[in-house]
Motif scaffolding. Structure first.
Motif, PDB file in Angstrom:
ATOM      1  N   UNK A   1      51.481  47.334  50.959  1.00 21.53           N
ATOM      2  CA  UNK A   1      50.689  48.344  51.662  1.00 21.53           C
ATOM      3  C   UNK A   1      49.828  49.115  50.669  1.00 21.53           C
ATOM      4  N   UNK A   2      50.431  49.454  49.543  1.00 22.35           N
ATOM      5  CA  UNK A   2      49.676  50.181  48.522  1.00 22.35           C
ATOM      6  C   UNK A   2      48.531  49.325  48.000  1.00 22.35           C
ATOM      7  N   UNK A   3      48.840  48.079  47.773  1.00 24.88           N
ATOM      8  CA  UNK A   3      47.828  47.164  47.258  1.00 24.88           C
ATOM      9  C   UNK A   3      46.628  47.091  48.206  1.00 24.88           C
ATOM     10  N   UNK A   4      46.923  46.974  49.492  1.00 28.93           N
ATOM     11  CA  UNK A   4      45.860  46.884  50.501  1.00 28.93           C
ATOM     12  C   UNK A   4      45.046  48.176  50.540  1.00 28.93           C
ATOM     13  N   UNK A   5      45.747  49.302  50.485  1.00 27.90           N
ATOM     14  CA  UNK A   5      45.051  50.592  50.542  1.00 27.90           C
ATOM     15  C   UNK A   5      44.160  50.782  49.310  1.00 27.90           C
ATOM     16  N   UNK A   6      44.682  50.417  48.165  1.00 27.55           N
ATOM     17  CA  UNK A   6      43.914  50.580  46.929  1.00 27.55           C
ATOM     18  C   UNK A   6      42.660  49.706  46.968  1.00 27.55           C
TER      19      UNK A   6
ATOM     20  N   UNK B   1      36.899  48.921  47.859  1.00 28.33           N
ATOM     21  CA  UNK B   1      35.944  48.221  48.710  1.00 28.33           C
ATOM     22  C   UNK B   1      34.924  49.188  49.325  1.00 28.33           C
ATOM     23  N   UNK B   2      35.392  50.395  49.648  1.00 26.25           N
ATOM     24  CA  UNK B   2      34.476  51.389  50.207  1.00 26.25           C
ATOM     25  C   UNK B   2      33.840  52.255  49.133  1.00 26.25           C
ATOM     26  N   UNK B   3      34.113  51.936  47.897  1.00 22.14           N
ATOM     27  CA  UNK B   3      33.467  52.659  46.808  1.00 22.14           C
ATOM     28  C   UNK B   3      34.175  53.916  46.342  1.00 22.14           C
ATOM     29  N   UNK B   4      35.406  54.108  46.813  1.00 22.25           N
ATOM     30  CA  UNK B   4      36.134  55.308  46.392  1.00 22.25           C
ATOM     31  C   UNK B   4      37.059  54.990  45.215  1.00 22.25           C
ATOM     32  N   UNK B   5      36.451  54.831  44.058  1.00 20.23           N
ATOM     33  CA  UNK B   5      37.207  54.422  42.879  1.00 20.23           C
ATOM     34  C   UNK B   5      38.256  55.428  42.465  1.00 20.23           C
TER      35      UNK B   5
ATOM     36  N   UNK C   1      46.988  45.308  40.036  1.00 19.55           N
ATOM     37  CA  UNK C   1      46.089  45.612  38.924  1.00 19.55           C
ATOM     38  C   UNK C   1      44.682  45.088  39.182  1.00 19.55           C
ATOM     39  N   UNK C   2      44.592  43.975  39.867  1.00 18.93           N
ATOM     40  CA  UNK C   2      43.248  43.483  40.210  1.00 18.93           C
ATOM     41  C   UNK C   2      42.561  44.499  41.122  1.00 18.93           C
ATOM     42  N   UNK C   3      43.294  44.976  42.125  1.00 19.61           N
ATOM     43  CA  UNK C   3      42.721  45.960  43.048  1.00 19.61           C
ATOM     44  C   UNK C   3      42.264  47.207  42.305  1.00 19.61           C
ATOM     45  N   UNK C   4      43.123  47.710  41.451  1.00 18.94           N
ATOM     46  CA  UNK C   4      42.820  48.992  40.827  1.00 18.94           C
ATOM     47  C   UNK C   4      41.721  48.816  39.766  1.00 18.94           C
TER      48      UNK C   4
ATOM     49  N   UNK D   1      45.048  37.841  33.875  1.00 21.47           N
ATOM     50  CA  UNK D   1      44.420  36.576  34.269  1.00 21.47           C
ATOM     51  C   UNK D   1      42.907  36.749  34.165  1.00 21.47           C
ATOM     52  N   UNK D   2      42.200  35.705  34.457  1.00 16.96           N
ATOM     53  CA  UNK D   2      40.744  35.754  34.363  1.00 16.96           C
ATOM     54  C   UNK D   2      40.154  36.801  35.312  1.00 16.96           C
ATOM     55  N   UNK D   3      40.848  37.049  36.426  1.00 17.06           N
ATOM     56  CA  UNK D   3      40.366  38.056  37.374  1.00 17.06           C
ATOM     57  C   UNK D   3      40.388  39.454  36.735  1.00 17.06           C
ATOM     58  N   UNK D   4      41.441  39.728  35.984  1.00 13.77           N
ATOM     59  CA  UNK D   4      41.523  41.033  35.331  1.00 13.77           C
ATOM     60  C   UNK D   4      40.388  41.195  34.325  1.00 13.77           C
ATOM     61  N   UNK D   5      40.170  40.166  33.523  1.00 16.77           N
ATOM     62  CA  UNK D   5      39.055  40.222  32.578  1.00 16.77           C
ATOM     63  C   UNK D   5      37.745  40.406  33.347  1.00 16.77           C
ATOM     64  N   UNK D   6      37.647  39.703  34.456  1.00 17.65           N
ATOM     65  CA  UNK D   6      36.436  39.767  35.275  1.00 17.65           C
ATOM     66  C   UNK D   6      36.107  41.189  35.716  1.00 17.65           C
ATOM     67  N   UNK D   7      37.139  41.926  36.109  1.00 22.28           N
ATOM     68  CA  UNK D   7      36.922  43.303  36.558  1.00 22.28           C
ATOM     69  C   UNK D   7      36.313  44.139  35.441  1.00 22.28           C
TER      70      UNK D   7
END
Length: 605
Positions: free
Chosen positions: A303-308, A313-317, A339-342, A370-376
């Motif tokens: 749930x936290x992951x989805x909320x984050x 996604x809405x720009x509220x970093x 971690x990808x989400x955040x 992973x590559x996704x983390x580097x990507x962020x």
DNA sequence: ATAGGGTTAG
């Protein structure tokens, strides 16, 4: 310690007390006694006491007692397979119940191989597997996606004549579904008598479709199911429905599913609540999402992951970061996905420093990036204009940069007008995937900016040649029906509702000065040209309103494009979309468009 | 005599 033993004496009445009014010599009553003790076990201590009671009464020879002893040891939350094994090995000739229990225990520990060892032993000893044997074995194959073993077991099911057992059938459908063999799932489903199908059957086949990204087919199943008189709402079924709604942008259907849930179920479990949360967040209803999140009684890591990611996604970093720390305070250990989400949140909000701090924290938490983390992080740096640093960072990565990362940097190069690096990256992207039109578009823009017209021409030619191969498509929901329109497809123009929407979008975009009038496009004489322009135009419109995803096969998929009022003339509020560095935010009746600041968000590409 | 199958994002 003293206290615990007293407690146990209370918990487990002494055998003699229980015997007083009964005949103590009756072996069945002594068995019952042991079972009574076993069933009351709450921890390993209790279990050991019951075990010693069984030994004391000489009941290890009673297969009923040992069966229950094994069952509690292998399946209860406090037991262990080692303990169960030690008992099992003392049995001279285990029966099918005991074998099934051992198999189930190993599956519970995700130890399919060990379960198969027991299964083989069972066969060797000539103990017949029964309708209880296969569901657990197949379940093990399901979550480990072991198709090979699953298919062998399917063969055994036929040999043992258990193919008509509904539990076995459901397990087979699920096994094939989890292994993404949807046609095999369907075959079994279709072979079943309609009356034999229960809610687990429906739920399984629907999730198999979702797993295969066949959301339309999933909803089709739901339609069939809900037209039956005797069907009942079940959370597991509606989770798949909602998940399909998210992906098909079927917002009305999703919302009525929510209504249905509220009307028909007294409380919602955390899985469906999280799916609902995701549905609202992806659909652009941030406020509703926040409300659901706040009201959730049970939240988990997911749930936290989805909320984050919803906030990101809405720009509220910054908000996303706040929820992230709340998550940690509540004792939920973030995993690589969170971690990808955040980190995505950081890149959206341009929080480069926070991003790197989190990245270090993550490594401290022993999570392998992973590559996704580097990507962020590349994304974050690109967004604030640190393209050269981002490029150096890419070179320092322990893995090869993929298309997604390069694409992100390419976008940033264009926005921050680093044409030299842009060309370098653009060529690399094209090398990796010659069919990425987006890279050609940016490259040709860069060439145009540098006045290298020959190269512009060449790149444009590539785009035109590739246009056929790329299937961009978009979904529009009008009055509960979801329309899909594909590039190179002008069928939508014939559908009044959809074309109304497009006209409306057109008007809005024209108002914002983005695109030429649709009628101008239609004025072209040549049919082919007209068709091509229209398709490009429709795609452009959809893209401007949508979020772009690259699916696994690299074709561009545009989803979640827009939300319309039921009369399809007015837009409801919000649409946040990102394309080629333009952000279009829909708020009530106005669009806010932003061109500055890179939006090379890898999760949208 | 004891038991079994189905649910979500990134």
């Amino acid at each position: 310690m003293v206290g615990t033993s007293i407690h146990h004496n209370l918990c487990l009445p002494h055998p003699q007390q229980h015997h007083q009014n009964q005949k103590p010599i009756d072996p069945t009553s002594r068995e019952q006694e042991c079972i009574y003790h076993l069933k009351k076990c709450k921890n390993m201590e209790d279990l050991k006491q019951s075990h010693s009671l069984i030994l004391k009464l000489g009941l290890l020879s009673s297969s009923f007692c040992t069966s229950n002893l094994i069952s509690i040891s292998a399946l209860s939350h406090f037991g262990s397979m080692d303990y169960a094994c030690s008992i099992f090995h003392q049995i001279d000739c285990p029966n099918s119940f005991q074998f099934n229990t051992m198999i189930r225990g190993h599956i519970k520990d995700t130890n399919l191989d060990e379960a198969i060892v027991f299964y083989n032993q069972m066969l060797e000893m000539g103990i017949h597997p029964n309708n209880f044997t296969y569901p657990s074995l197949l379940k093990g194959c399901s979550y480990l996606q072991r198709l090979e073993e699953g298919m062998q077991l399917h063969g055994h099911v036929f040999k043992t004549g258990l193919q008509d057992d509904v539990f076995v059938q459901n397990s087979l459908i699920n096994m094939y579904g989890k292994c993404r063999e949807i046609t095999k799932s369907c075959t079994i489903f279709n072979q079943m008598e309609d009356l034999d199908r229960n809610s687990a059957t429906w739920s399984t086949i629907m999730s198999a479709y979702v797993n295969k990204e066949m959301w339309g087919e999933c909803l089709e199943m739901f339609r069939e199911l809900s037209s039956r008189k005797d069907w009942r709402a079940e959370e597991s079924i509606l989770v798949s429905v909602l998940s399909s709604c998210i992906n098909l942008n079927a917002l009305d259907l999703g919302r009525s599913t929510h209504g249905f849930l509220i009307r028909n179920l007294s409380g919602l479990n955390v899985i469906i609540e999280t799916t609902l949360l995701d549905f609202y967040l992806k659909g652009g209803f941030l406020e509703t999402g926040l409300l659901i999140f706040e009201r959730m009684k049970v939240k988990n890591q997911w749930s936290y992951s989805v909320m984050i990611s919803g906030l990101a996604f809405h720009g509220y970093g910054t908000e996303a970061l706040r929820v992230f720390s709340e998550m940690r305070e509540k004792g939920f250990e973030p995993d690589g996905v969170v971690y990808i989400s955040v980190l995505t949140a950081c890149s959206h909000a341009g929080l480069v420093k926070d991003g790197f701090t989190l990245f270090e924290k993550m490594k401290e938490d022993k999570i392998e990036p992973t590559i996704e983390h580097y990507g962020c992080l590349v994304d974050a740096m690109g967004k604030v204009g640190k393209v050269r640093e981002a490029f150096e960072f890419i070179k320092s990565m322990p893995m090869e940069a993929n298309e997604v990362i390069l694409y992100s940097l390419l976008g940033a190069c264009w926005v921050h007008q680093d044409l030299e690096l842009g060309v370098k990256i653009g060529k690399k992207v094209v090398e990796l995937n010659p069919q990425t039109n987006g890279a050609y578009v940016i490259l040709s823009n860069i060439y145009a900016k540098s006045q290298r017209w020959e190269l512009v021409g060449l790149t444009r030619k590539e785009i035109a040649q590739n246009a056929v191969k790329t299937h961009g498509f978009s979904f529009i929901e009008v009055k509960r029906k979801v329309y899909k329109f594909v590039s190179n497809d002008i069928l939508w123009a014939k559908c009044e509702g959809v074309s109304n929407i497009l006209t409306q979008m057109q008007w809005q975009l024209k108002f914002e000065g983005y695109f030429p009038d649709l009628s101008e496009v239609l004025h072209d004489v040549d049919e082919d040209e007209k068709r091509e322009r229209l398709s490009r135009h429709s795609q452009k419109l959809a893209i401007a309103f949508g979020l772009i995803h690259t699916s696994k096969d690299s074709s561009i998929r545009i989803v979640r494009t827009m939300r319309m009022c039921k009369d399809c003339h007015t837009f409801t509020k919000m649409i946040s979309s990102i394309y080629e560095r333009r952000i279009v935010v829909r708020d009530r009746n106005r669009f806010h468009c932003f061109e500055n600041g890179a939006c090379s968000c890898k999760d949208y590409w």
